[in-house]
Design a protein around this motif. Structure first.
Motif, PDB file in Angstrom:
ATOM      1  N   SER A   6       8.697  15.355   4.470  1.00  0.00           N
ATOM      2  CA  SER A   6      10.077  14.891   4.585  1.00  0.00           C
ATOM      3  C   SER A   6      10.177  13.479   4.030  1.00  0.00           C
ATOM      4  O   SER A   6       9.162  12.857   3.699  1.00  0.00           O
ATOM      5  CB  SER A   6      10.527  14.920   6.044  1.00  0.00           C
ATOM      6  N   GLY A   7      11.412  12.986   3.950  1.00  0.00           N
ATOM      7  CA  GLY A   7      11.622  11.611   3.511  1.00  0.00           C
ATOM      8  C   GLY A   7      12.124  11.477   2.091  1.00  0.00           C
ATOM      9  O   GLY A   7      12.421  10.368   1.638  1.00  0.00           O
ATOM     10  N   LEU A  17      11.051   4.580  -1.244  1.00  0.00           N
ATOM     11  CA  LEU A  17      11.101   5.696  -0.302  1.00  0.00           C
ATOM     12  C   LEU A  17       9.763   5.789   0.411  1.00  0.00           C
ATOM     13  O   LEU A  17       8.728   5.457  -0.168  1.00  0.00           O
ATOM     14  CB  LEU A  17      11.378   7.025  -1.009  1.00  0.00           C
ATOM     15  N   ARG A  18       9.814   6.281   1.632  1.00  0.00           N
ATOM     16  CA  ARG A  18       8.582   6.554   2.367  1.00  0.00           C
ATOM     17  C   ARG A  18       8.573   8.025   2.755  1.00  0.00           C
ATOM     18  O   ARG A  18       9.428   8.472   3.518  1.00  0.00           O
ATOM     19  CB  ARG A  18       8.488   5.695   3.627  1.00  0.00           C
ATOM     20  N   LEU A  19       7.651   8.752   2.205  1.00  0.00           N
ATOM     21  CA  LEU A  19       7.504  10.164   2.520  1.00  0.00           C
ATOM     22  C   LEU A  19       6.554  10.328   3.697  1.00  0.00           C
ATOM     23  O   LEU A  19       5.592   9.578   3.843  1.00  0.00           O
ATOM     24  CB  LEU A  19       6.974  10.936   1.319  1.00  0.00           C
ATOM     25  N   SER A  20       6.827  11.333   4.506  1.00  0.00           N
ATOM     26  CA  SER A  20       5.965  11.664   5.638  1.00  0.00           C
ATOM     27  C   SER A  20       5.561  13.121   5.550  1.00  0.00           C
ATOM     28  O   SER A  20       6.306  13.951   5.017  1.00  0.00           O
ATOM     29  CB  SER A  20       6.693  11.423   6.965  1.00  0.00           C
ATOM     30  N   CYS A  21       4.420  13.430   6.085  1.00  0.00           N
ATOM     31  CA  CYS A  21       3.952  14.814   6.145  1.00  0.00           C
ATOM     32  C   CYS A  21       3.295  15.016   7.497  1.00  0.00           C
ATOM     33  O   CYS A  21       2.221  14.469   7.761  1.00  0.00           O
ATOM     34  CB  CYS A  21       2.978  15.103   5.016  1.00  0.00           C
ATOM     35  N   THR A  77      -0.263  12.748  10.846  1.00  0.00           N
ATOM     36  CA  THR A  77       0.724  12.499   9.803  1.00  0.00           C
ATOM     37  C   THR A  77       0.123  11.666   8.672  1.00  0.00           C
ATOM     38  O   THR A  77      -0.631  10.716   8.928  1.00  0.00           O
ATOM     39  CB  THR A  77       1.945  11.775  10.386  1.00  0.00           C
ATOM     40  N   TYR A  79       1.359   9.529   5.079  1.00  0.00           N
ATOM     41  CA  TYR A  79       2.542   8.899   4.509  1.00  0.00           C
ATOM     42  C   TYR A  79       2.309   8.554   3.040  1.00  0.00           C
ATOM     43  O   TYR A  79       1.177   8.371   2.602  1.00  0.00           O
ATOM     44  CB  TYR A  79       2.871   7.605   5.258  1.00  0.00           C
ATOM     45  N   GLN A  81       4.160   5.678   0.682  1.00  0.00           N
ATOM     46  CA  GLN A  81       5.150   4.640   0.420  1.00  0.00           C
ATOM     47  C   GLN A  81       5.279   4.474  -1.080  1.00  0.00           C
ATOM     48  O   GLN A  81       4.274   4.246  -1.767  1.00  0.00           O
ATOM     49  CB  GLN A  81       4.711   3.316   1.061  1.00  0.00           C
ATOM     50  N   THR A 116       9.104  17.967  -0.774  1.00  0.00           N
ATOM     51  CA  THR A 116      10.351  17.252  -0.531  1.00  0.00           C
ATOM     52  C   THR A 116      10.831  16.666  -1.856  1.00  0.00           C
ATOM     53  O   THR A 116      10.034  16.115  -2.626  1.00  0.00           O
ATOM     54  CB  THR A 116      10.161  16.156   0.547  1.00  0.00           C
ATOM     55  N   VAL A 118      12.438  14.248  -4.492  1.00  0.00           N
ATOM     56  CA  VAL A 118      12.728  12.841  -4.759  1.00  0.00           C
ATOM     57  C   VAL A 118      13.474  12.767  -6.084  1.00  0.00           C
ATOM     58  O   VAL A 118      12.992  13.275  -7.101  1.00  0.00           O
ATOM     59  CB  VAL A 118      11.440  12.002  -4.821  1.00  0.00           C
TER      60      VAL A 118
END
Length: 122
Positions: A6-7, A17-21, A77, A79, A81, A116, A118
């Motif tokens: 997500s993110g 943006l910062r993506l998370s998993c 999780t 991430y 960045q 996700t 972008v």
């Protein structure tokens, strides 16, 4: 096993943006984690990876200095960045889990998330 990325979203060039998993169903600390991306009409390419403990990481040369991968083993999780985003960073970003150390090759990854989107506007 599930990997939920997500993110993603729409951001202007130069933005961040910062993506998370978030992962479930696996012993997170036993897996190296990676991020890949796939732009329309292109092959999925390596972005970054991080070792089980988080001590070691690896980055695609073209992205080094603009992205940082990190992980929280207590939260299962990983991430990503991303800073100074460019229109050519537009892609679907995928997280993946590997039983290897800090792999960069797609075939070293056992589990994949759904991705996700972008989108970076100029």
């Amino acid at each position: 096993v599930q990997l939920q990325a997500s993110g993603g979203g729409l951001v202007q060039a130069g933005g961040s943006l910062r993506l998370s998993c978030v992962t479930s169903g696996l012993t997170f600390s036993a897996y190296g984690m990676g991020w890949f991306r796939q732009a329309p009409g292109k092959e999925r390419e390596f972005v970054a990876s991080i070792s089980r403990s988080g001590v070691s990481d690896s980055y695609a040369y073209s992205l080094k200095g603009r992205v940082t991968i990190s992980r929280d083993n207590a939260e299962n999780t990983v991430y990503l960045q991303m800073n100074s985003l460019k229109p050519e960073d537009t892609a679907v970003y995928y997280c993946a889990a590997s039983e290897a150390g800090v792999p960069t090759a797609r075939n070293r990854y056992k589990y994949w998330g759904q991705g996700t989107q972008v989108t970076v506007s100029s």
